[in-house]
Write a protein that holds these residues in place. Structure first.
Motif, PDB file in Angstrom:
ATOM      1  N   LEU A   1       1.625   7.621   8.548  1.00 44.42           N
ATOM      2  CA  LEU A   1       0.254   7.507   9.064  1.00 44.42           C
ATOM      3  C   LEU A   1      -0.388   6.198   8.800  1.00 44.42           C
ATOM      4  O   LEU A   1      -1.318   5.716   9.322  1.00 44.42           O
ATOM      5  CB  LEU A   1      -0.630   8.551   8.887  1.00 44.42           C
ATOM      6  N   MET A   2       0.107   5.461   7.604  1.00 42.17           N
ATOM      7  CA  MET A   2      -0.581   4.463   7.342  1.00 42.17           C
ATOM      8  C   MET A   2       0.091   3.024   8.082  1.00 42.17           C
ATOM      9  O   MET A   2      -0.449   2.025   7.909  1.00 42.17           O
ATOM     10  CB  MET A   2      -0.236   4.031   5.921  1.00 42.17           C
TER      11      MET A   2
ATOM     12  N   GLU B   1       6.047  15.153   1.944  1.00 39.70           N
ATOM     13  CA  GLU B   1       4.686  14.973   1.944  1.00 39.70           C
ATOM     14  C   GLU B   1       3.940  13.261   2.174  1.00 39.70           C
ATOM     15  O   GLU B   1       3.426  13.063   2.754  1.00 39.70           O
ATOM     16  CB  GLU B   1       3.902  15.595   0.755  1.00 39.70           C
ATOM     17  N   PHE B   2       4.939  12.815   1.159  1.00 42.25           N
ATOM     18  CA  PHE B   2       4.729  11.470   0.867  1.00 42.25           C
ATOM     19  C   PHE B   2       5.194  10.759   2.468  1.00 42.25           C
ATOM     20  O   PHE B   2       4.132   9.825   2.861  1.00 42.25           O
ATOM     21  CB  PHE B   2       5.661  10.818  -0.034  1.00 42.25           C
ATOM     22  N   ALA B   3       6.355  10.896   2.771  1.00 45.92           N
ATOM     23  CA  ALA B   3       6.761  10.423   4.200  1.00 45.92           C
ATOM     24  C   ALA B   3       5.692  10.635   5.279  1.00 45.92           C
ATOM     25  O   ALA B   3       5.511   9.524   6.011  1.00 45.92           O
ATOM     26  CB  ALA B   3       8.140  10.783   4.539  1.00 45.92           C
ATOM     27  N   GLN B   4       5.106  11.692   5.344  1.00 50.09           N
ATOM     28  CA  GLN B   4       4.368  11.872   6.454  1.00 50.09           C
ATOM     29  C   GLN B   4       3.032  11.129   6.246  1.00 50.09           C
ATOM     30  O   GLN B   4       2.285  10.488   7.043  1.00 50.09           O
ATOM     31  CB  GLN B   4       3.943  13.377   6.451  1.00 50.09           C
ATOM     32  N   GLU B   5       2.619  11.023   5.048  1.00 52.08           N
ATOM     33  CA  GLU B   5       1.063  10.196   4.854  1.00 52.08           C
ATOM     34  C   GLU B   5       1.468   8.715   4.912  1.00 52.08           C
ATOM     35  O   GLU B   5       0.702   8.001   5.469  1.00 52.08           O
ATOM     36  CB  GLU B   5       0.906  10.298   3.143  1.00 52.08           C
TER      37      GLU B   5
ATOM     38  N   PRO C   1       9.044   3.771   9.928  1.00 53.40           N
ATOM     39  CA  PRO C   1      10.265   3.051   9.521  1.00 53.40           C
ATOM     40  C   PRO C   1      10.328   3.386   7.609  1.00 53.40           C
ATOM     41  O   PRO C   1      10.779   2.550   7.165  1.00 53.40           O
ATOM     42  CB  PRO C   1       9.706   1.477   9.388  1.00 53.40           C
ATOM     43  N   ILE C   2       9.828   4.551   7.553  1.00 52.08           N
ATOM     44  CA  ILE C   2      10.135   5.121   6.232  1.00 52.08           C
ATOM     45  C   ILE C   2      11.287   6.105   6.198  1.00 52.08           C
ATOM     46  O   ILE C   2      11.406   7.025   6.954  1.00 52.08           O
ATOM     47  CB  ILE C   2       8.640   5.907   5.915  1.00 52.08           C
ATOM     48  N   GLU C   3      12.108   5.786   5.457  1.00 47.86           N
ATOM     49  CA  GLU C   3      13.284   6.531   5.166  1.00 47.86           C
ATOM     50  C   GLU C   3      13.619   7.218   3.790  1.00 47.86           C
ATOM     51  O   GLU C   3      13.492   6.424   2.980  1.00 47.86           O
ATOM     52  CB  GLU C   3      14.453   5.736   5.687  1.00 47.86           C
ATOM     53  N   VAL C   4      13.965   8.352   3.442  1.00 50.67           N
ATOM     54  CA  VAL C   4      14.113   9.201   2.380  1.00 50.67           C
ATOM     55  C   VAL C   4      15.710   9.332   2.389  1.00 50.67           C
ATOM     56  O   VAL C   4      16.086   9.916   2.988  1.00 50.67           O
ATOM     57  CB  VAL C   4      13.257  10.345   2.095  1.00 50.67           C
TER      58      VAL C   4
ATOM     59  N   LYS D   1       0.948  -1.283  -0.038  1.00 46.19           N
ATOM     60  CA  LYS D   1       0.060   0.093  -0.205  1.00 46.19           C
ATOM     61  C   LYS D   1       0.912   1.227  -0.129  1.00 46.19           C
ATOM     62  O   LYS D   1       0.622   2.222  -0.618  1.00 46.19           O
ATOM     63  CB  LYS D   1      -0.885  -0.071   1.123  1.00 46.19           C
ATOM     64  N   ILE D   2       1.843   1.216   0.835  1.00 46.12           N
ATOM     65  CA  ILE D   2       2.741   2.388   0.809  1.00 46.12           C
ATOM     66  C   ILE D   2       3.574   2.716  -0.519  1.00 46.12           C
ATOM     67  O   ILE D   2       3.696   3.656  -1.119  1.00 46.12           O
ATOM     68  CB  ILE D   2       3.722   2.342   2.030  1.00 46.12           C
ATOM     69  N   GLU D   3       3.858   1.492  -1.210  1.00 44.77           N
ATOM     70  CA  GLU D   3       4.398   1.664  -2.688  1.00 44.77           C
ATOM     71  C   GLU D   3       3.415   2.346  -3.603  1.00 44.77           C
ATOM     72  O   GLU D   3       3.891   3.144  -4.265  1.00 44.77           O
ATOM     73  CB  GLU D   3       4.757   0.242  -3.056  1.00 44.77           C
TER      74      GLU D   3
END
Length: 773
Positions: free
Chosen positions: A186-187, A179-183, A131-134, A91-93
């Motif tokens: 939240l998932m 913006e993506f990382a914040q969204e 656990p999302i890293e840019v 879903k995050i992808e």
């Protein structure tokens, strides 16, 4: 098993395709160099993030045995989805591909974890929302090699990176990535989020503008009490250790040892070894003070910090606190002044807001009856912008006001925001008026001007407008070609009745951008969610007047009952014919230059729409009322919004009059009253939401968002458990600090209530008789 030499196989190909690469030690994730028959760590490898890889380097590296290949990030951006739940990772992808672009470069290491590769519009530093890293400037990721945990090669299931050019990847900005990382964050269920310090979410080097690196022992010790070490991840633990050493040198060891020992993971020997290895260069007291402030730290006035904290020693939420203590909402104005302007109480859309006939009424009816979830408010906003674009350069008032409108339609996701745009597209297609439709996105300021030169009366229908606005309003992080879009919108709004002369560039490649555009009429209809829109705004948008030009229309019911029959759009021919008639200026301007692109040599002559005496009286009364309110609002930051009410009211009245009679329109008293009513409602909505949501910094934002949640709960309040669930954007200390501030200020009260046989803590809003939204 022998590890392949990926560098020898693919290194030259990747460099030819524009990717900056570096060698990776076999079966590891670390950059390395091969010397004297063994692999060693690669010092200063991050320099490869700032320049292209040379052929000579690839030739040397290709001789190193079993070398993997890493990608030096910066011009290349990696979106690392470090999630072991396959459904959530997928879903995050999908979210990334919707928000950032459908990249074909997807890398799998340890499934279902994955990494997506993008191209930076302009290099930026990486950041984390674990656990999302840019991954950005100064970082790297593995492209080809053997995963140290799985023992398997990294896989590219869609397209191998070696088969793509760097230019094939979608370009993204830092604002879009955040913006993506914040969204995405939240998932992720709370249980799957690693315990990590929020400082990990800051870009590398972001604290460079904070107080000097050195701090005092007392201040650092006090700040550390607000940085809880409850089983933190390793990176956060190291970062705090380095910040302490950067602030105090070796004198900080007792503080780091004590802070580290508060975790069950503490190993004295490991802690001592790590401390000796720390060699901080650009990290110190500023990092610690920032974290502590975000978590609710209130340093004593006499505490020596060895530098300013945030802004001349003022707490970042001091404006809010002072305002609350004065009995205000966010310190907007001095309420104890009897004639001061105060934000009006929340009200629904005024009665008669949908009292439109003619083309506007027909378009709204078509949108409402063909939608699965009817959204009358959004249908009105979309119809106004569509008719306004068709009227562009064809009609004007006696005072030279034109029909260019900027409208934002706000509703929650899944509420049916897209349907109005679909109806307008179909209407314009059937009427052979597609030339009026601009792109669904505006990529740059020059792109906006190019569209206007092609079609000087144009309608832009922008989805995800909040995300667009976040990038366009962020002057610190977004490139200039993005931020200048909002500047041009602001300028074009006021030049619709005259000539816009464009922008001077040094390069002759931009000569077209300087061509004069006579009477440009850009109408913008954007849709977004409340959260995205209001969080995208900054205080500067209020001060510079860009926000004042938008009419904000919020859905009255996000999820109304669905229509039993929907989807089939079959507009009556009479509606099509009237749209064409407006396009022709009421039949009087057929063949006129207003219907073609920008022609610098010839002025267009729009039809003058007279204003009836009764309507003139309505506008005069509105002007007198606004004049008094502007005087009372002087210095509040709200005058820019109040100042645009009359102009927006006149535009609305003009469109309503032409909608009713395109051939011989006249602005009647009812048009003027309707325009004034709707423009004032939109302005009051904007003022209230600015007061409740728009903040100068994250700490003030937390206070405002929390206050809004408690206000919405009404007089009955909510349990502490519900409040915690609704405020997951804060950690424990931030939440407790916010509550303490609001209680001390008299905005909320904490009570004990008996619920289901148990005593529960209850929070109740008591800040005033009226609950402001």
């Amino acid at each position: 098993m022998t590890t392949p030499n990926y560098m020898a196989q693919l290194g030259a190909t990747l460099v030819d395709r524009g990717f900056p690469i570096l060698p990776i030690q076999p079966r590891s994730k670390k950059p390395g160099m091969y010397r004297q028959g063994a692999w060693h760590d690669y010092p200063k490898w991050s320099r490869h993030c700032e320049r292209a890889t040379t052929e000579n380097e690839v030739d040397i590296w290709s001789d190193w045995p079993e070398s993997g290949i890493g990608i030096a990030a910066g011009r290349v951006i990696g979106i690392d989805i470090d999630v072991l739940d396959g459904e959530i990772a997928a879903k995050i992808e999908g979210l990334a591909k919707r928000m950032l672009g459908d990249t074909p470069a997807v890398r799998i290491g340890r499934a279902p974890k994955r990494l997506l590769v993008y191209r930076a519009a302009q290099p930026f530093a990486g950041f984390k929302y674990p656990p999302i890293e840019v991954l950005g400037q100064g970082q790297q990721f593995i492209a080809y090699g053997i995963h140290p945990d799985t023992g398997q090669a990294y896989d590219w299931p869609v397209e191998s990176l070696a088969d793509l050019n760097l230019s094939d990847l979608p370009a993204i900005t830092e604002a879009q990535a955040r913006e993506f990382a914040q969204e995405a964050y939240l998932m992720i269920p709370v249980a799957l989020r690693p315990k990590s310090l929020s400082v990990g979410r800051q870009a590398a080097g972001e604290c460079a503008h904070l107080p000097e690196q050195r701090g005092t022992f007392a201040a650092v010790e006090d700040a550390l009490t607000y940085i809880v070490n409850a089983d933190l991840d390793y990176d956060s633990w190291v970062r705090i250790g380095m910040a302490i050493k950067g602030a105090l040198g070796d004198a900080g060891w007792p503080l780091f040892e004590r802070w580290s020992a508060s975790s069950q993971k503490h190993e004295p020997k490991t802690t001592a070894q790590a401390w000796r290895s720390f060699a901080p260069q650009r990290i110190g007291a500023g990092t610690l003070y920032k974290l502590a402030l975000d978590n609710g730290w209130h340093p004593a006035a006499d505490l020596q910090l060895n530098g300013e904290i945030v802004s001349e020693g003022v707490h970042p939420a001091q404006g809010l606190i002072d305002g609350v203590r004065e009995g205000l909402l966010d310190g907007l104005l001095e309420q104890n002044e009897p004639d001061a302007y105060r934000p009006p109480p929340p009200t629904p859309l005024p009665a008669g807001w949908d009292a439109v006939d003619g083309v506007l009424g027909q378009m709204m009816q078509l949108m409402i009856t063909t939608a699965k979830r009817p959204q009358p408010v959004l249908a009105l906003g979309a119809s106004l912008c569509a008719v306004g674009a068709l009227m562009g350069r064809k009609y004007r008032t006696e005072s030279n006001i034109r029909s260019n409108l900027y409208v934002v339609g706000i509703a929650e996701s899944g509420a049916g925001k897209n349907h109005s745009r679909v109806v307008i597209n179909e209407l314009f297609r059937r009427a052979n008026l597609l030339q009026y439709l601009g792109g669904n996105k505006i990529a740059s300021g020059s792109g906006l001007l190019t569209a206007l030169m092609r079609q000087p009366a144009i309608l832009f229908q922008l989805d995800e407008f909040g995300m667009f606005l976040a990038a366009a309003a962020d002057r610190k992080r977004s490139p200039r070609y993005v931020t200048e879009i909002l500047d041009l919108m602001t300028e074009l709004y006021t030049t619709s009745g005259t000539t816009y002369f464009g922008v001077e560039y040094a390069s002759t490649q931009h000569n077209d951008a300087h061509r004069a555009i006579h009477q440009p009429c850009a109408c913008i209809y954007g849709t977004t969610t409340p959260l995205h829109f209001w969080q995208a705004l900054q205080a500067a948008n209020v001060a510079d007047g860009s926000l004042a030009r938008f009419l904000i229309l919020e859905s009255e019911e996000d999820f109304p009952d669905s229509n039993e029959v929907f989807g089939s759009i079959d507009p009556p021919q009479a509606l099509i014919d009237t749209l064409v008639l407006i396009h022709e200026g009421g039949g009087q301007l057929s063949g006129n230059l207003a219907n073609i692109g920008a022609v610098a040599e010839v002025e267009v002559e729009p039809l003058v729409v007279p204003t009836a005496p009764e309507a003139q009286a309505v506008f005069r009364a509105l002007d007198q009322t606004l004049l008094q309110e502007l005087r009372r609002a002087r210095g509040s930051g709200l005058s820019s919004i109040l100042a645009r009410i009359e102009e927006n009211a006149t535009k609305l009245a003009l469109i309503r009059a032409v909608s009713r009679d395109p051939v011989a329109p006249q602005i009647e008293a009812s048009d003027a009253a309707w325009g004034a009513m709707l423009a004032r409602h939109c302005a009051e909505l904007t003022i209230r939401e600015v007061a409740a949501r728009v903040s100068e910094n994250p700490t003030e934002s937390n206070h405002k968002r929390s206050l809004k949640i408690l206000q919405d709960a009404g007089a009955q309040g909510m349990s502490k458990r519900d409040f915690t669930r609704r405020t997951q954007f804060m950690d424990l200390h931030q939440r407790d600090s916010v509550l303490k501030t609001l209680v001390d200020a008299g905005f909320v009260a904490l009570e004990q209530r008996l619920t289901k046989g148990r005593t529960a803590q209850w929070i109740r809003y008591v800040g005033g008789e009226e609950v402001r939204s």
